[in-house]
Scaffold this active site. Structure first.
Site, PDB file in Angstrom:
ATOM      1  CE  LYS A 188      -4.887   4.227  -6.043  1.00 39.34           C
ATOM      2  NZ  LYS A 188      -5.393   2.880  -5.863  1.00 39.34           N
ATOM      3  CB  CYS A 204      -3.312   2.575  -1.440  1.00 41.18           C
ATOM      4  SG  CYS A 204      -3.505   0.872  -0.948  1.00 41.18           S
ATOM      5  CG  ASP A 228      -3.639  -8.319  -0.040  1.00 42.03           C
ATOM      6  OD1 ASP A 228      -4.644  -7.936   0.591  1.00 42.03           O
ATOM      7  OD2 ASP A 228      -3.085  -7.632  -0.919  1.00 42.03           O
ATOM      8  CG  HIS A 288     -28.901  22.851  -3.533  1.00 42.36           C
ATOM      9  ND1 HIS A 288     -29.033  21.940  -4.570  1.00 42.36           N
ATOM     10  CD2 HIS A 288     -29.127  24.081  -4.075  1.00 42.36           C
ATOM     11  CE1 HIS A 288     -29.334  22.591  -5.678  1.00 42.36           C
ATOM     12  NE2 HIS A 288     -29.392  23.882  -5.410  1.00 42.36           N
ATOM     13  CB  CYS A 330      -0.930  -0.019   1.217  1.00 47.10           C
ATOM     14  SG  CYS A 330      -1.868   1.490   1.386  1.00 47.10           S
ATOM     15  CD  GLU A 347     -28.478  18.725  -3.999  1.00 46.72           C
ATOM     16  OE1 GLU A 347     -29.415  19.081  -3.263  1.00 46.72           O
ATOM     17  OE2 GLU A 347     -27.873  19.503  -4.752  1.00 46.72           O
ATOM     18  CE1 TYR A 390     -10.844  -1.855  -5.823  1.00 43.40           C
ATOM     19  CE2 TYR A 390     -10.954  -4.133  -6.533  1.00 43.40           C
ATOM     20  CZ  TYR A 390     -11.391  -3.112  -5.700  1.00 43.40           C
ATOM     21  OH  TYR A 390     -12.356  -3.360  -4.763  1.00 43.40           O
ATOM     22  CD  GLU A 433      -7.031   2.164  -8.647  1.00 46.12           C
ATOM     23  OE1 GLU A 433      -7.915   2.318  -7.799  1.00 46.12           O
ATOM     24  OE2 GLU A 433      -5.893   1.725  -8.356  1.00 46.12           O
TER      25      GLU A 433
HETATM   26  P1  NDP Z   1      -7.927  -7.845  -9.930  1.00 48.22           P
HETATM   27  O1  NDP Z   1      -8.080  -9.199  -9.377  1.00 48.22           O
HETATM   28  O2  NDP Z   1      -8.788  -6.734  -9.476  1.00 48.22           O
HETATM   29  O3  NDP Z   1      -8.081  -7.914 -11.521  1.00 48.22           O
HETATM   30  C1  NDP Z   1      -7.317  -8.773 -12.303  1.00 48.22           C
HETATM   31  C2  NDP Z   1      -7.754  -8.595 -13.740  1.00 48.22           C
HETATM   32  O4  NDP Z   1      -6.883  -9.303 -14.591  1.00 48.22           O
HETATM   33  C3  NDP Z   1      -9.158  -9.120 -13.990  1.00 48.22           C
HETATM   34  O5  NDP Z   1      -9.783  -8.253 -14.904  1.00 48.22           O
HETATM   35  C4  NDP Z   1      -8.896 -10.488 -14.604  1.00 48.22           C
HETATM   36  O6  NDP Z   1      -9.890 -10.913 -15.475  1.00 48.22           O
HETATM   37  C5  NDP Z   1      -7.638 -10.210 -15.388  1.00 48.22           C
HETATM   38  N1  NDP Z   1      -6.834 -11.401 -15.608  1.00 48.22           N
HETATM   39  C6  NDP Z   1      -6.479 -12.354 -14.722  1.00 48.22           C
HETATM   40  N2  NDP Z   1      -5.699 -13.286 -15.308  1.00 48.22           N
HETATM   41  C7  NDP Z   1      -5.560 -12.914 -16.595  1.00 48.22           C
HETATM   42  C8  NDP Z   1      -4.869 -13.468 -17.699  1.00 48.22           C
HETATM   43  N3  NDP Z   1      -4.189 -14.584 -17.590  1.00 48.22           N
HETATM   44  N4  NDP Z   1      -4.935 -12.813 -18.882  1.00 48.22           N
HETATM   45  C9  NDP Z   1      -5.652 -11.673 -19.000  1.00 48.22           C
HETATM   46  N5  NDP Z   1      -6.313 -11.106 -17.986  1.00 48.22           N
HETATM   47  C10 NDP Z   1      -6.274 -11.717 -16.800  1.00 48.22           C
HETATM   48  O7  NDP Z   1      -6.395  -7.520  -9.755  1.00 48.22           O
HETATM   49  P2  NDP Z   1      -5.508  -6.214  -9.824  1.00 48.22           P
HETATM   50  O8  NDP Z   1      -4.199  -6.690 -10.301  1.00 48.22           O
HETATM   51  O9  NDP Z   1      -6.193  -5.121 -10.589  1.00 48.22           O
HETATM   52  O10 NDP Z   1      -5.450  -5.767  -8.303  1.00 48.22           O
HETATM   53  C11 NDP Z   1      -5.024  -6.684  -7.300  1.00 48.22           C
HETATM   54  C12 NDP Z   1      -5.747  -6.459  -6.006  1.00 48.22           C
HETATM   55  O11 NDP Z   1      -5.312  -5.258  -5.433  1.00 48.22           O
HETATM   56  C13 NDP Z   1      -7.261  -6.340  -6.160  1.00 48.22           C
HETATM   57  O12 NDP Z   1      -7.866  -7.562  -5.839  1.00 48.22           O
HETATM   58  C14 NDP Z   1      -7.651  -5.284  -5.200  1.00 48.22           C
HETATM   59  O13 NDP Z   1      -8.227  -5.892  -4.074  1.00 48.22           O
HETATM   60  C15 NDP Z   1      -6.374  -4.598  -4.796  1.00 48.22           C
HETATM   61  N6  NDP Z   1      -6.403  -3.193  -5.226  1.00 48.22           N
HETATM   62  C16 NDP Z   1      -7.292  -2.336  -4.674  1.00 48.22           C
HETATM   63  C17 NDP Z   1      -7.340  -1.021  -5.066  1.00 48.22           C
HETATM   64  C18 NDP Z   1      -8.330  -0.082  -4.468  1.00 48.22           C
HETATM   65  O14 NDP Z   1      -8.883  -0.377  -3.426  1.00 48.22           O
HETATM   66  N7  NDP Z   1      -8.611   1.053  -5.108  1.00 48.22           N
HETATM   67  C19 NDP Z   1      -6.429  -0.494  -6.084  1.00 48.22           C
HETATM   68  C20 NDP Z   1      -5.551  -1.493  -6.625  1.00 48.22           C
HETATM   69  C21 NDP Z   1      -5.549  -2.781  -6.190  1.00 48.22           C
HETATM   70  P3  NDP Z   1     -11.200 -11.722 -14.986  1.00 48.22           P
HETATM   71  O15 NDP Z   1     -12.096 -10.714 -14.342  1.00 48.22           O
HETATM   72  O16 NDP Z   1     -11.747 -12.238 -16.270  1.00 48.22           O
HETATM   73  O17 NDP Z   1     -10.738 -12.777 -14.056  1.00 48.22           O
END
Ligand code: NDP
Length: 452
Positions: free
Chosen positions: A51, A48, A303, A436, A43, A441, A178, A182
């Site tokens: 980012k 976080c 995690d 307002h 983070c 709102e 996510y 982002e």
């Molecule tokens: P996520 O699990 O959110 O997303 C992973 C993405 O990658 C999904 O769209 C998934 O597709 C895709 N994917 C997985 N495997 C493959 C593959 N082999 N080929 C192509 N696409 C693939 O992971 P992130 O890496 O974005 O983030 C990790 C974690 O970090 C999140 O779970 C989140 O909890 C945390 N995070 C939170 C944030 C916040 O609170 N604002 C900001 C950043 C991270 P599919 O959906 O089809 O499985």
């Protein structure tokens, strides 16, 4: 029996580990913490915090270019300096590393540098030295997970993107979670050409479908080339960058390929096999409702346990752990009604159930939603539209889902999450006076349910 070195030994000084160590120390436990990388974990260092700083940076272009003019400002914009941003960001992160160090020492916890490995249920080895403890807490977090494909070694993950020496002018972002959305917003805002590919029909799986569709439209309006049902099959190095081949056979020439395809629990060389802990199908450490593993003296949070992978959830799990063990107050972490935000552009925030989940859970629901242009954009000529949605259980009138796509979504939904925690009804939303003029709102003035 001789006293052990510590009451508690924590492996991993990220959000969860530091919270647990600090609270336990303040409750009187003798605590040791091993960390092999940076204090504050993902983070603070590669997640976080940096980012969000990059998100702030990326908003300026739009504010200068479009918004300022509408409000009468003539602004001459000079160029954007990526290295200055990264340098300033690094300085802030270093300061935070120091703050985390202070948090640990302030709680009397010993910070031991090096990789922690479990030797037996009460022993951890760090940098060749063994430490004994009554309780061991595993909080090693997660690590980016990239699929195997030809040329994947040319791609970067969120671990590297924060330290690029130059701003990539052309970026391909792979993933629809996510991190992918982002960074699509960040690079697009900073002026890079961004293509984002997602393998499925609509990104942000798990979020409300209307939110996902609305965000896709908004992101495209902002200029990101968003391609669904598309993936990368190969990456090659070329004379001036990288060439990615996509599933439709086309190729893209870019400077960087950022993979944001999820994160996996970090269990490398943690010594789980020494105590018979087996990871589940997702590679996570299984725990009970008090975050205890099958070994009574070993707990795990954050995690690594793959419950809800968000910093505030790890903090909560760490607090519950410390209160349970060292403050005579057994607390089970609650994983319901966890609000979350995606710092996309525009941002998304949600709490409670999606419409699809609510339909499965309740016999009858009412859905209220609204799409509108925020007041600010009446003078900027901005095309951006805000979307808000409430889902109500018709029987109890309770608001069971609240979603938003639009500026400051995270700031707004945090407050509404308290109301949801208190079981607020739609009638109570309706009887709340709006502020307002705000976008917020709208959440207390949605009168007519959507016709199903
Ligand atoms: P996520 O699990 O959110 O997303 C992973 C993405 O990658 C999904 O769209 C998934 O597709 C895709 N994917 C997985 N495997 C493959 C593959 N082999 N080929 C192509 N696409 C693939 O992971 P992130 O890496 O974005 O983030 C990790 C974690 O970090 C999140 O779970 C989140 O909890 C945390 N995070 C939170 C944030 C916040 O609170 N604002 C900001 C950043 C991270 P599919 O959906 O089809 O499985």
């Amino acid at each position: 029996m001789a006293e052990r070195d510590f009451d508690l030994f924590v492996i991993g000084a990220g959000s969860g580990g530091v919270r647990a160590a600090r609270f336990s120390g303040n409750f009187g436990a003798r605590v040791g913490v091993a960390e092999e990388r940076y204090l504050g974990g993902t983070c603070v260092n590669v997640g976080c915090i940096p980012k969000k700083l990059l998100v702030y940076a990326s908003h300026y272009a739009e504010d200068f270019r479009d918004a300022a003019k509408g409000f009468g400002w003539k602004v001459a914009v000079e160029e954007f300096d990526w290295s200055a941003l990264i340098e300033n960001k690094n300085r802030e992160i270093e300061r935070l590393n120091g703050v985390y160090d202070g948090l640990l020492s302030g709680a009397g916890a010993a910070h031991i540098e090096g990789h922690g490995k479990i030797i037996d249920p009460h022993t951890v080895e760090v940098a060749g030295k063994q430490y004994t403890a009554d309780t061991i807490l595993l909080a090693t977090g997660g690590w980016p997970k990239l699929p195997e494909l030809p040329g994947i070694e040319h791609a970067i993950s969120s671990n590297e993107v924060f330290f690029l020496e130059e701003q990539p002018r052309r970026v391909l972002i792979v993933g629809g979670g996510y991190i992918a959305v982002e960074f699509a917003g960040i690079f697009n805002g900073l002026g890079s050409d961004v293509v984002q590919v997602y393998r499925g029909p609509l990104f942000l799986r798990g979020f409300d479908d209307d939110v996902r569709a609305h965000l896709a439209g908004e992101i495209r309006k902002h200029g990101v080339d968003l391609r669904f049902d598309t993936n990368v099959t190969e990456i090659e190095k070329t004379a001036d960058g990288l060439r990615a081949t996509l599933t439709d056979g086309s190729t893209l020439d870019v400077d960087q390929v950022l993979y944001a395809t999820g994160r996996a629990p970090l269990t490398d060389n943690l010594g789980l096999e020494n105590v018979g802990i087996e990871t589940n199908a997702k590679g996570a450490v299984p725990v009970d409702e008090y975050s205890r593993t099958k070994v009574p003296s070993i707990y795990a949070i954050g995690d690594l346990t793959d419950r809800i992978n968000l910093t505030p959830v790890a903090l909560h799990e760490g607090s519950c752990f410390a209160n349970t063990l060292y403050n005579d107050t057994p607390m089970k972490p609650v994983h319901r009604d966890v609000p979350a935000a995606v710092f996309s552009q525009p941002p998304v925030a949600s709490v409670g159930l999606t419409e699809a989940e609510a339909r499965e859970t309740y016999a009858e629901i009412d859905v209220y939603d609204s799409t509108f242009r925020a007041l600010k954009h009446t003078l900027t000529n901005g095309e951006e539209r805000t979307y808000m949605k409430l889902i109500v259980d018709r029987k109890t009138d309770r608001v069971v889902g609240l979603h938003m796509v639009g500026p400051d979504a995270g700031e707004m939904v945090q407050g509404f999450a308290v109301a949801m925690k208190c079981g607020a009804t739609k009638a109570q939303f309706d009887s709340t006076i709006g502020i307002h003029p705000t976008s917020a709102e709208e959440f207390v003035t949605m009168r007519e349910p959507r016709k199903s």
